[in-house]
Design an enzyme around this catalytic site. Sequence first.
Site, PDB file in Angstrom:
ATOM      1  N   HIS A  48       0.826  -1.218   0.000  1.00 53.42           N
ATOM      2  CA  HIS A  48       0.000   0.000   0.000  1.00 53.42           C
ATOM      3  C   HIS A  48       0.860   1.267   0.000  1.00 53.42           C
ATOM      4  O   HIS A  48       0.710   2.115  -0.904  1.00 53.42           O
ATOM      5  CB  HIS A  48      -0.962  -0.026   1.180  1.00 53.42           C
ATOM      6  CG  HIS A  48      -1.617   1.292   1.466  1.00 53.42           C
ATOM      7  ND1 HIS A  48      -2.508   1.894   0.608  1.00 53.42           N
ATOM      8  CD2 HIS A  48      -1.479   2.149   2.522  1.00 53.42           C
ATOM      9  CE1 HIS A  48      -2.910   3.053   1.116  1.00 53.42           C
ATOM     10  NE2 HIS A  48      -2.296   3.225   2.278  1.00 53.42           N
ATOM     11  N   HIS A  72       4.055   6.700   5.550  1.00 54.49           N
ATOM     12  CA  HIS A  72       2.920   7.385   6.178  1.00 54.49           C
ATOM     13  C   HIS A  72       2.130   6.522   7.159  1.00 54.49           C
ATOM     14  O   HIS A  72       1.427   7.048   8.018  1.00 54.49           O
ATOM     15  CB  HIS A  72       1.982   7.957   5.100  1.00 54.49           C
ATOM     16  CG  HIS A  72       1.115   6.944   4.423  1.00 54.49           C
ATOM     17  ND1 HIS A  72       1.503   6.262   3.295  1.00 54.49           N
ATOM     18  CD2 HIS A  72      -0.136   6.498   4.706  1.00 54.49           C
ATOM     19  CE1 HIS A  72       0.537   5.449   2.905  1.00 54.49           C
ATOM     20  NE2 HIS A  72      -0.470   5.560   3.746  1.00 54.49           N
ATOM     21  N   GLU A  76       1.627   4.689  12.830  1.00 52.21           N
ATOM     22  CA  GLU A  76       0.349   4.209  13.373  1.00 52.21           C
ATOM     23  C   GLU A  76       0.300   2.692  13.465  1.00 52.21           C
ATOM     24  O   GLU A  76      -0.195   2.135  14.456  1.00 52.21           O
ATOM     25  CB  GLU A  76      -0.815   4.684  12.495  1.00 52.21           C
ATOM     26  CG  GLU A  76      -2.160   4.225  13.037  1.00 52.21           C
ATOM     27  CD  GLU A  76      -3.300   4.469  12.056  1.00 52.21           C
ATOM     28  OE1 GLU A  76      -4.428   4.130  12.408  1.00 52.21           O
ATOM     29  OE2 GLU A  76      -3.034   4.977  10.947  1.00 52.21           O
ATOM     30  N   ASP A  77       0.830   2.006  12.462  1.00 50.61           N
ATOM     31  CA  ASP A  77       0.593   0.565  12.340  1.00 50.61           C
ATOM     32  C   ASP A  77       1.785  -0.311  12.705  1.00 50.61           C
ATOM     33  O   ASP A  77       1.693  -1.536  12.622  1.00 50.61           O
ATOM     34  CB  ASP A  77       0.149   0.234  10.905  1.00 50.61           C
ATOM     35  CG  ASP A  77      -1.196   0.860  10.580  1.00 50.61           C
ATOM     36  OD1 ASP A  77      -1.974   1.078  11.512  1.00 50.61           O
ATOM     37  OD2 ASP A  77      -1.452   1.137   9.395  1.00 50.61           O
ATOM     38  N   ASP A 139      -3.301   8.376  -0.565  1.00 47.48           N
ATOM     39  CA  ASP A 139      -3.564   7.281   0.374  1.00 47.48           C
ATOM     40  C   ASP A 139      -5.028   6.847   0.286  1.00 47.48           C
ATOM     41  O   ASP A 139      -5.348   5.651   0.190  1.00 47.48           O
ATOM     42  CB  ASP A 139      -3.221   7.756   1.791  1.00 47.48           C
ATOM     43  CG  ASP A 139      -3.656   6.784   2.871  1.00 47.48           C
ATOM     44  OD1 ASP A 139      -3.323   5.591   2.773  1.00 47.48           O
ATOM     45  OD2 ASP A 139      -4.350   7.219   3.818  1.00 47.48           O
ATOM     46  N   ASP A 260     -26.485  15.792 -22.403  1.00 49.37           N
ATOM     47  CA  ASP A 260     -25.056  16.042 -22.625  1.00 49.37           C
ATOM     48  C   ASP A 260     -24.214  15.019 -21.866  1.00 49.37           C
ATOM     49  O   ASP A 260     -23.499  15.334 -20.916  1.00 49.37           O
ATOM     50  CB  ASP A 260     -24.666  17.472 -22.234  1.00 49.37           C
ATOM     51  CG  ASP A 260     -25.185  17.857 -20.855  1.00 49.37           C
ATOM     52  OD1 ASP A 260     -26.027  17.119 -20.316  1.00 49.37           O
ATOM     53  OD2 ASP A 260     -24.741  18.875 -20.318  1.00 49.37           O
TER      54      ASP A 260
END
Length: 698
Positions: A48, A72, A76-77, A139, A260
């Site tokens: 990712h 990024h 956090e992970d 992201d 259109d």
Amino acid sequence: MLRQYELVERVKEYDPDADEALLNRAYVYTVQKHGSQKRASGDPYFSHPVEVAGLMTDLKLDQETIITALLHDTVEDTLATIEDVEEKFGPDVARLVDGVTKLSKIEQLTDDERAAENLRKFLLAMSEDIRVLLVKLADRLHNMRTLHHIKSPDKRRRIARETMDIYAPLAERVGMYEYMREMQLLAFQQLEPEGYETITHRLDQLRQSDTGQVDRIALDIKQALSEAGLAVEVWGREKHPYSIWKKMAERHLPFEQVSDIMAFRVLTGSVEDCYRALGILHQQFQFVPGRFKDYISTPKNNGYKSLHTTLFYDQSMRVEVQIRTREMHRTNEFGLAAHWAYKQGGADQKIRPDGEVGWLRDLIEIVDSSHDAEELLEHTKMAIYQDRIFAFTPKGALFQLPKGATAVDFAFAVHTDLGAQTVGAKINARHMPLRTPLENGDVVEIIKGKNAEPQLSWLGFVVTGKARASIRRAVRAKEREEVADIGQKMFDEIAERLPAKVGRKATKAAVERLGLEDVEDLMHAIGSAKVTDRQVMEALVPGSTADLPSEPAQERAISIKGLTPGAGFDLANCCHPVPGDRIVGLRRPRKAVEVHAIDCLELANGVDADWVDLSWGERSHGAVGRLLIVLYNRPGTLAEMAGVFARNNANVMNLVLTQRDDPFHTYEVDLEVQDLAHLTRIVSALRASDAVAQADRI
């Protein structure tokens, strides 16, 4: 997934001076930190951030942004920290990674609160460096591309809704239309699966029966321009399914009547050629009146420039044509990302919230003004997700506003202080009501007063998030000030009952003992009945209440006749019965009996419950009565009302300003009283006061 050398080669193609070793180190770092983590698709998790970094290379962004994209999610992970990132990749990358890092999921929050708190952090971070937004949008785009792997339909819909409400509009606001269109399409597929399937099926049918119609129209447009001596590029495309569905919903049209569906782009070499091409096409084909827009002379806030017109082809088919230069086209598709790529080279050239991204200042002000998460989300959606009109100051300054915006919205757009001081407006040199909706091209002159204040009634017609947030903040501040004035009056009377004189030192100590922030906070707490007289006395002079009897207002000795022994009861909040009122009970299965005054409006509306004939027990006293009090709007009236309560030994349980309409202010006040006679005396005293225009029991 991009291999390590492929990613580095992509960056080096457009930035030969990029630090190859640093890029390699960042790639290895994210692979090591994410380790064996898997995505919902079963792919390694590090795929990712690598793909997000690939999206950044498509936009030719600087190496700091590429490294931020790679890292990024590490903080956090994984076990990585911001300090680790700063040590290995420098303070700028650490700051960007910290800005992009998503908040941990807070399960007890509602979806709106979670989305709003994510948005709050996001806006504050991207106000410091717009690259935070660019990485975050990439992201989200990659997450949307893999959304179908998530098993939970509810989770897919929540992510899609957040994308549709926040990230796609933000992409549009910075001019990244390619990102916006793909996000909308993927979110639409999750939110309206039947609509998505129907429209894509219809578009497939059109393609099969098309027999090259799009290419034929593009060729005719190019030939008409070439014969006039213009060298242009022309191509056509279908509008994407979400755009068609939105038009069908807004205009209540079936698919067959959306005329259109096809749009064509004409790329020229110069601005002059754009206008020449427009004139030639309007001569060659009949154009649809009211469908011409000139975004070259008046660009959108995000820097978008183009000429838009709609033509009749073969006398019946409508086709939209967008005319722009090649440089405009790149900026239009990738917005600030393209602008950043052009302006690489130094810290002094970084894009800050000014110029083309000045709207960020409004969003940050909304963050500061919003009272809670839901209000923040409401105001922000208003600020980023509405069609625009153009209005001018008398000196010719241009402001873009949402459709339906009023003179008050215009005033707040010019400056928050001007909005707060607005008392009137001239639209095209004519005095007009403040609630008048503005039209494209209006010239608006704001009339201000030095002592003017935002009015609560303005919330009934303003449409911009900035105006609503500013008005609500001002009204809350005014209400707090008025409640604090009542508290000051009550504080003075409490202090007079103490055995020692109260000075600043004692007051400051009382604030600390009560766990409040400052003296103003104490006065507000007293005025809003968050603390009792006894608590204030004890905080000011510890031990001063030891010999005092219990406060009458705190005593409640209520008994009800007519109930079975041991049965529970509640005094109804709709009518606030007090001892002395005629009362009746409502009994529902497995609930306490509700005690209502006999003339309660809720009873008149009809209720599904058994009625029980009740009466007050002997010596019942102590209940809460609610009054509606209208005060004259002049200095001292609040203090006079508070004095009436104090002289009649009534404790204020709650006070709410319900309407501010000069020259009157209307309040609802909950008073703890002994009985009906006590409440009646207070109403009589209020009506006798020169400060009170009206006093009634609710």
